[in-house]
Design an enzyme around this catalytic site. Structure first.
Site, PDB file in Angstrom:
ATOM      1  N   SER A  49      39.400 -45.895 -23.875  1.00  0.00           N
ATOM      2  CA  SER A  49      39.406 -47.232 -24.491  1.00  0.00           C
ATOM      3  C   SER A  49      39.065 -47.095 -25.978  1.00  0.00           C
ATOM      4  CB  SER A  49      38.368 -48.129 -23.808  1.00  0.00           C
ATOM      5  OG  SER A  49      37.062 -47.683 -24.154  1.00  0.00           O
ATOM      6  N   ASP A  82      43.802 -46.907 -23.262  1.00  0.00           N
ATOM      7  CA  ASP A  82      43.536 -48.080 -22.424  1.00  0.00           C
ATOM      8  C   ASP A  82      43.345 -49.313 -23.324  1.00  0.00           C
ATOM      9  OD1 ASP A  82      42.969 -49.442 -20.049  1.00  0.00           O
ATOM     10  OD2 ASP A  82      40.813 -49.014 -20.175  1.00  0.00           O
ATOM     11  N   HIS A 187      38.390 -57.524 -14.379  1.00  0.00           N
ATOM     12  CA  HIS A 187      37.584 -56.422 -14.923  1.00  0.00           C
ATOM     13  C   HIS A 187      36.085 -56.589 -14.627  1.00  0.00           C
ATOM     14  CE1 HIS A 187      41.167 -55.816 -17.613  1.00  0.00           C
ATOM     15  NE2 HIS A 187      40.869 -54.571 -17.354  1.00  0.00           N
ATOM     16  N   LYS A 191      33.458 -59.669 -10.374  1.00  0.00           N
ATOM     17  CA  LYS A 191      34.842 -60.126 -10.411  1.00  0.00           C
ATOM     18  C   LYS A 191      35.059 -61.457  -9.702  1.00  0.00           C
ATOM     19  CE  LYS A 191      36.539 -55.323 -10.023  1.00  0.00           C
ATOM     20  NZ  LYS A 191      36.796 -55.029 -11.431  1.00  0.00           N
ATOM     21  N   HIS A 218      45.097 -53.258 -13.268  1.00  0.00           N
ATOM     22  CA  HIS A 218      43.815 -53.107 -13.969  1.00  0.00           C
ATOM     23  C   HIS A 218      42.739 -53.734 -13.091  1.00  0.00           C
ATOM     24  CE1 HIS A 218      44.796 -51.888 -18.220  1.00  0.00           C
ATOM     25  NE2 HIS A 218      45.978 -51.909 -17.622  1.00  0.00           N
ATOM     26  N   ARG A 289      19.722 -32.285 -17.933  1.00  0.00           N
ATOM     27  CA  ARG A 289      20.582 -31.627 -16.940  1.00  0.00           C
ATOM     28  C   ARG A 289      20.210 -32.040 -15.528  1.00  0.00           C
ATOM     29  NH1 ARG A 289      19.368 -25.766 -19.381  1.00  0.00           N
ATOM     30  NH2 ARG A 289      17.312 -26.736 -19.183  1.00  0.00           N
TER      31      ARG A 289
HETATM   32  P1  13P Z   1      37.334 -52.064 -13.526  1.00  0.00           P
HETATM   33  O1  13P Z   1      36.386 -52.778 -14.413  1.00  0.00           O
HETATM   34  O2  13P Z   1      37.626 -52.853 -12.286  1.00  0.00           O
HETATM   35  O3  13P Z   1      36.910 -50.673 -13.201  1.00  0.00           O
HETATM   36  O4  13P Z   1      38.744 -51.955 -14.316  1.00  0.00           O
HETATM   37  C1  13P Z   1      38.929 -50.956 -15.287  1.00  0.00           C
HETATM   38  C2  13P Z   1      40.159 -51.192 -16.089  1.00  0.00           C
HETATM   39  O5  13P Z   1      40.999 -52.010 -15.800  1.00  0.00           O
HETATM   40  C3  13P Z   1      40.322 -50.359 -17.301  1.00  0.00           C
HETATM   41  O6  13P Z   1      41.465 -50.727 -18.022  1.00  0.00           O
HETATM   42  O1  G3H Z   2      38.954 -52.457 -19.161  1.00  0.00           O
HETATM   43  C1  G3H Z   2      38.068 -51.937 -19.817  1.00  0.00           C
HETATM   44  C2  G3H Z   2      37.499 -50.617 -19.448  1.00  0.00           C
HETATM   45  O2  G3H Z   2      36.575 -50.742 -18.406  1.00  0.00           O
HETATM   46  C3  G3H Z   2      36.909 -49.951 -20.652  1.00  0.00           C
HETATM   47  O3  G3H Z   2      35.700 -50.544 -21.003  1.00  0.00           O
HETATM   48  O4  G3H Z   2      35.937 -51.090 -23.434  1.00  0.00           O
HETATM   49  O5  G3H Z   2      33.684 -50.842 -22.371  1.00  0.00           O
HETATM   50  O6  G3H Z   2      35.120 -48.840 -22.754  1.00  0.00           O
HETATM   51  P1  G3H Z   2      35.080 -50.324 -22.489  1.00  0.00           P
HETATM   52 ZN    ZN Z   3      41.894 -52.838 -17.919  1.00  0.00          ZN
END
Ligand code: 13P
Ligand code: G3H
Ligand code: ZN
Length: 340
Positions: A49, A82, A187, A191, A218, A289
């Site tokens: 992302s 992403d 997301h 949800k 997604h 670790r």
């Molecule tokens: P989740 O938050 O359900 O894991 O979805 C992740 C996602 O769609 C990343 O693009």
């Molecule tokens: O859809 C989003 C993903 O879970 C990535 O999340 O933007 O916090 O890295 P982030």
């Molecule tokens: Zn997503």
């Protein structure tokens, strides 16, 4: 072996499986994912992302992924952007050696989404990189965009789902390689307010108007109750967390054209639950670790569970054979040592 998602989706569309797209943010998460994919002989998509790019610094993440490609030559790996939101970001990702990008214009007006997506497709295809786009609206939080809250989203779900006729027009005008669809997922960890039911009839309708187009889900974490209970029992506070039932995801990849399933939240939960457990059991522990190691193992176990749900275990060899047979070559821009 590094490749685009095309050979993966070619086989997944008809083959009754889906490819897991797991978000990577650091070394332990990436290693846990790769250990699972290697053990299960499964293709995988490592997705990055915008937040991950800036958190880890993309140059560090790229080196970690290059090491994975070298360490696991028999695992098909795609590097994916992403929720890319600008053409500038897409260009940077291509320069950084991604093999797949998502341009997410779903928050724009339809015509602007078409324009933005088409521009990204032209740039990416020129470089041999494949493109995912999105139509429709998911619930929950994604990157800096805060979606609708769970109750409002679930109560009005019909009006946010991807329109099959719009998808047909979008596909024809943009030339995308895959489409993220709104079919009832969301997301994050919070949800839904009650048990959801994915809109399988809507997936079927999109498959009719866009034959052969790989679909992407997604927001596909299942937020397993046992992990929420662990987190809460070790001092966390995540009431009312709820996700997409795994049996429905299993159905979407086995019987429909869903080829890519995005999972981030469940990896976060596995890592968090394990680290909380280590600290709760030994408050004196301070060797990283001793908590990141078990955390990496928890990621591995979670990903094995997902690969079995997705029915992608054992598909690595076939994907590599297909990639070679089709005469696919690495895009010209890629000249790293990892291109083995
Ligand atoms: P989740 O938050 O359900 O894991 O979805 C992740 C996602 O769609 C990343 O693009
Ligand atoms: O859809 C989003 C993903 O879970 C990535 O999340 O933007 O916090 O890295 P982030
Ligand atoms: Zn997503």
């Amino acid at each position: 072996m590094l490749m685009t998602t095309k050979p993966m989706f070619d086989l997944a569309y008809e083959g009754g499986f889906g490819v897991g797209a797991f978000n990577v943010n650091n070394m332990e998460i990436t290693q846990g994912i790769m250990e699972a994919c290697s053990a299960e002989q499964s293709p995988c998509i490592l997705q990055i992302s915008k937040g991950a790019r800036s958190y880890a610094n993309i140059r560090f993440l790229r080196k970690i992924i290059d090491a994975c490609v070298e360490e696991y030559p028999d695992v098909p790996i795609a590097i994916h952007c992403d929720h890319g939101d600008t053409v500038e970001l897409i260009r940077q990702c291509i320069d950084d050696g991604y093999t797949s990008v998502m341009i997410d214009g779903s928050h724009h007006e339809y015509e602007e989404n078409v324009r933005l997506t088409k521009e990204a497709v032209d740039i990416a295809h020129e470089a041999g990189v494949v493109v995912e786009a999105e139509l429709g609206m998911l619930g929950g939080i994604e990157e800096d965009v805060v979606g609708l809250d769970a109750a409002e989203y679930q109560a009005n779900i019909e009006k946010f789902l991807t329109d099959p006729e719009e998808a047909k027009d979008f596909y024809a005008r943009t030339g995308i390689d895959s489409l993220a669809v709104a079919i009832g997922t969301s997301h994050g960890a919070f949800k839904f307010v009650h048990e959801p039911k994915l809109a399988f009839d809507r997936i079927e309708a999109i498959m009719k108007t866009c034959p052969g187009l790989p679909l992407v889900m997604h927001g596909s974490s299942s937020v397993p109750k046992e992990f929420i209970d662990l987190i809460n029992s070790y001092g966390g506070n995540m009431p009312n967390a709820m996700g997409v039932p795994e049996d429905q995801i299993a159905m979407a990849v086995r019987s429909y054209g869903v080829c890519k399933v995005n999972i981030d939240t469940d990896l976060r939960l596995a890592l968090t639950a394990k680290i909380r457990e280590v600290f709760a059991k030994d408050p004196k522990e301070f060797d990283p670790r001793k908590y990141l190691g078990p955390g990496r193992e928890a990621i591995r176990e979670m990903v094995v569970r997902k690969l079995q749900m997705l029915n992608s275990a054992g598909k690595a060899d076939a994907v590599i054979a297909h990639w070679k047979k089709e005469g696919e070559t690495m895009p010209a821009w890629y000249s790293g040592a990892a291109a083995v």
